[in-house]
Design a protein around this motif. Structure first.
Motif, short mmCIF file in Angstrom:
data_model
loop_
_atom_site.label_atom_id
_atom_site.label_comp_id
_atom_site.label_asym_id
_atom_site.label_seq_id
_atom_site.Cartn_x
_atom_site.Cartn_y
_atom_site.Cartn_z
N ILE A 288 0.80 -1.14 -0.28
CA ILE A 288 -0.66 0.08 0.05
C ILE A 288 1.06 1.12 -0.17
O ILE A 288 0.96 2.55 -0.47
CB ILE A 288 -1.01 -0.10 0.66
N SER A 289 1.91 1.00 0.80
CA SER A 289 2.86 2.00 0.98
C SER A 289 3.84 2.82 -0.21
O SER A 289 3.30 3.45 -1.17
CB SER A 289 3.77 2.63 2.14
N SER A 290 3.98 1.67 -1.07
CA SER A 290 4.29 1.76 -2.44
C SER A 290 3.36 1.97 -3.62
O SER A 290 3.69 3.63 -4.37
CB SER A 290 4.69 0.28 -2.75
N ILE A 291 2.25 2.07 -3.51
CA ILE A 291 0.79 2.10 -3.96
C ILE A 291 0.82 3.80 -3.74
O ILE A 291 0.85 5.24 -4.59
CB ILE A 291 0.07 1.49 -4.17
N CYS A 292 1.21 4.46 -2.22
CA CYS A 292 1.03 5.77 -2.21
C CYS A 292 1.95 6.79 -2.49
O CYS A 292 2.05 7.46 -3.09
CB CYS A 292 0.70 5.57 -0.72
N GLU A 293 3.32 6.22 -2.73
CA GLU A 293 4.34 6.53 -3.81
C GLU A 293 4.48 6.78 -4.56
O GLU A 293 4.49 7.91 -5.08
CB GLU A 293 5.75 6.06 -3.14
N LYS A 294 4.09 6.25 -5.28
CA LYS A 294 3.80 6.14 -7.40
C LYS A 294 2.84 7.05 -7.32
O LYS A 294 3.13 7.97 -8.64
CB LYS A 294 3.16 4.75 -7.49
N TYR A 295 1.24 7.36 -6.52
CA TYR A 295 0.59 8.07 -6.93
C TYR A 295 0.44 9.51 -6.16
O TYR A 295 -0.49 9.98 -6.34
CB TYR A 295 -0.61 7.43 -7.17
N ASP A 296 1.27 9.51 -5.56
CA ASP A 296 1.58 10.55 -4.36
C ASP A 296 0.23 11.13 -3.71
O ASP A 296 -0.53 11.70 -3.61
CB ASP A 296 1.79 11.78 -5.24
N ILE A 297 -0.07 9.84 -2.92
CA ILE A 297 -1.00 9.52 -2.38
C ILE A 297 -0.62 9.55 -0.52
O ILE A 297 0.81 8.90 -0.24
CB ILE A 297 -2.10 8.70 -2.19
N TRP A 298 -1.51 10.60 0.15
CA TRP A 298 -1.10 10.32 2.12
C TRP A 298 -1.46 8.74 2.34
O TRP A 298 -2.71 8.05 2.24
CB TRP A 298 -2.29 10.86 2.66
N SER B 275 5.14 5.57 5.03
CA SER B 275 3.47 6.31 5.74
C SER B 275 3.72 7.30 5.87
O SER B 275 4.64 8.04 6.37
CB SER B 275 3.24 5.05 6.42
N ASP B 276 2.50 7.90 6.26
CA ASP B 276 2.54 9.71 6.67
C ASP B 276 2.00 9.87 7.47
O ASP B 276 2.54 11.24 8.66
CB ASP B 276 1.62 10.02 5.80
N SER B 277 0.90 9.01 8.27
CA SER B 277 0.43 8.88 9.43
C SER B 277 -0.01 7.58 10.53
O SER B 277 -0.39 6.63 9.37
CB SER B 277 -0.41 10.04 9.32
#
Lengths: 422, 422
Positions: free
Chosen positions: B167-177, B205-207
């Motif tokens: 999930i973190s990788s996907i967040c990085e890829k799409y610039d999502i918190w 992760s961000d939070s």
């Protein structure tokens, strides 16, 4: 503001901590849920509301949040599912002297602090209705929606009560939700005269919030958000999550299941400490305590007015007494910039001395409004259960602290002067 | 979930109630503010975060609210002042088995529940990353903004941990918190192996949010919202109200003044009960308690698997054990609709009998997901400090309750049959 203390409410809080009940289902907190219902009913009766809905929450800002979300939902029920993106910009109106929860709420709701429209106040710190109406017209002209007016019962600094009746009429005229933030001033509802005076306003208002942990001597936190609109909290906030509650699971009347009205899942029961306190003292007993506190606030104002080194800023309407301290060496000086600079400065220094001394602890601040620009002044808030002697003690301390700080300042001043070469 | 108990945390809560400190200024709660800073630092260290910011709040839903507002602010800082009206529609992604706080938050923030996109789960109840990516692409194609992904550490029903790293990788890829809701599952952070396993995910992760009042035996409520983005909470939530705090008023380092980071004004100090508990038990002691609880959860699963009248639904990953009860007269029947109807029915009746009996209290529910459609089953959550004998007792109770209810049902069935005319 949290200086009140009652053995009843404290024991109530101990019991709650020990039982550790959560309000997300009736099953997990049956008795406390019934107590919440009883207290909600009592408040509704005070306001003369025949229909009502309510929820307890951990503090006044969350109650303000409920006021904002509920008023938005009331105007646009689809907001629950679709959000605000297809809705016009909303505006919320509040006095320039109201507390920060409208701004905090605007940031959370996506309204934005720029869309919280502040209304000017008069010489007593009360919202000016004509200014409110002007600002509403501007909002409508812009194509914005006037969503809610937040009036305050007992403003944080001056303890002012906004002109509820005139505000309610304006709300009626423009079809705007009227929320009364009585988080600090709600104790006044226990006074019959006060209720009588504002009955028309209450009849027209939509919601009210009250902190029992401010004036009413209950340990933090115990806040109620109460609205006249029956069932709206369930409609606005429910998600019907299976893990919390399913209609078929319930072994009792489903209407006792109030957890989903809340935006919280697990919710600490904040009711017992207040219910026990109210039950022990009775409505009559509470009323007497509040009256006595109001007398004490007037008594402190009297002491302030009679002493040449003090000046009362506003005749107290509620439990906050606002006043300046004037050090002896400037007390007869012209009230020019230099004068106010010294007043501003000594207040700050007196607070430092007060903290070191450790006997008393009261607040001070500056205050800017469209009516006044005040340098640092003291603003003690009188709590329930205090005696005249307590007020005398506070005032005596302030006099002594003022003298100590003034003397130190004078000494410093004379040293500085003597160093100067002629 | 709130069944844990510790004399340390309870005494801590008593002390807090008695002192009644509020966190809106450092002055009103100096020691507790320092304790908050210590606990925040400890958690950040567990996550290996060098920069961080945090706030305590009264419950997991409010922590989710912080995750939502902070992630929105991070993408669009002007939202604080201007609101969302000129912004594109935002979408939030969460597992179909996550708890309701994302929906509740979406209603409050004006995002709308329709814009909370639920992601399918696998056979263990974990979010399926490929489905997440699909849904993100749909969101982007629509011109929406993927604002936040909410993954869950310890889902409410199955206790599942979402695949954080993917999930973190996907967040990085799409610039999502990437927010991790660890309100229930956060206790696992005390286990070194667990931290090691997820270190890459935490780094990205961000939070994260954690309820100390769930597994960690602290009376409600004590929740922390922790983010890797330094100073963002002050930037996102402050209003700089003069009555709360003015830089010049402060007699100490202004950085100790953390009240304005919060969306609350008066904020109950929830830290001492947890700090005292942690201090008394030490990190090592807490870890041992958590490990023992995890053993107990596996032990209950073993008992369930070995008994012919019970069936385990998912091998427990955390502290929730999910299982069916099969009454004796259908245990060897084909698993058709009639079979599951009886399983559904007896679970409900067993819960009623359990409440009447008064020895135990565990939850039951149905569960619908894209992977499973489960009729009523039990889902006890194992709390800290329980012994094997407690687990044995719970299981013995369930067996006895099952037998009592089955017998009653059989009697009723035979009466009904005997009344039918041939």
């Amino acid at each position: 503001m949290f200086g009140g203390f009652s053995e009843y409410s404290l024991i109530g809080d101990y019991v709650q901590s020990t039982l550790n009940s959560s309000a997300f289902t009736f099953e997990s907190a049956p008795i406390f849920t019934l107590m919440e219902k009883e207290v909600g009913k009592k408040y509704a009766k005070m306001l003369n509301w025949e229909t009502y809905d309510f929820i307890f929450c951990p503090g006044g800002t969350f109650a303000s949040l409920y006021a904002l979300t509920t008023s938005r939902f009331h105007k646009f029920p689809n907001v629950k599912f679709e959000g605000v993106n297809n809705l016009p910009q909303m505006n919320v109106f509040t006095s320039e002297l109201s507390q920060c929860s409208m701004e905090k709420g605007a940031m959370v709701l996506g309204i934005g602090t720029n869309n919280i429209i502040t209304i000017k106040t008069d010489e007593r710190g009360r919202m000016i209705p004509s200014n409110l109406e002007e600002k509403i017209k501007i909002c409508i002209d812009k194509g914005h929606v006037p969503m809610m007016i937040n009036s305050t019962m007992g403003t944080t600094v001056f303890g002012a009560n906004d002109p509820f009746e005139e505000i309610s009429s304006i709300c009626e005229k423009y079809d705007i939700w009227h929320h009364i933030d009585a988080t600090y001033g709600g104790a006044q509802l226990f006074l019959e005269d006060f209720r009588k005076q504002h009955e028309n306003a209450f009849a027209l208002s939509d919601s009210i919030s009250m902190d029992q942990h401010k004036v009413l001597s209950v340990p933090q936190q115990s806040t109620i958000f109460l609205t006249k609109h029956e069932d709206i909290l369930e409609e606005c906030n429910s998600t019907h999550s299976g893990y919390m509650s399913m209609q078929e699971k319930v072994l009792y009347d489903f209407h006792l299941e109030i957890g989903d009205k809340s935006i919280q899942c697990s919710r600490h029961m904040d009711i017992f400490k207040f219910w026990l306190y109210w039950k022990a003292l009775s409505t009559e007993g509470l009323k007497d305590l509040i009256k006595k506190a109001l007398d004490n606030s007037k008594y402190l104002a009297k002491l302030v007015k009679e002493h040449k080194n003090f000046e009362l800023i506003i005749e107290p309407e509620y439990l906050t007494v606002c006043f300046f301290y004037f050090p002896e060496h400037i007390v007869y000086n012209p009230r020019d910039e230099a004068f106010w600079k010294e007043v501003d400065d000594i207040c700050k220094k007196m607070k430092i001395e007060m903290i070191k001394r450790g006997n008393t602890m009261i607040s001070y601040q500056k205050q800017l409004s469209s009516h006044k620009k005040l340098v640092n002044f003291f603003r003690p808030s009188i709590t329930l259960g205090k005696e005249r002697e307590d007020i005398d003690f506070l005032f005596k301390e302030l006099i002594e602290i003022g003298e100590i700080v003034s003397e130190k300042e004078n000494l410093m001043r004379s040293i500085r002067t003597s160093i100067i070469l002629a």
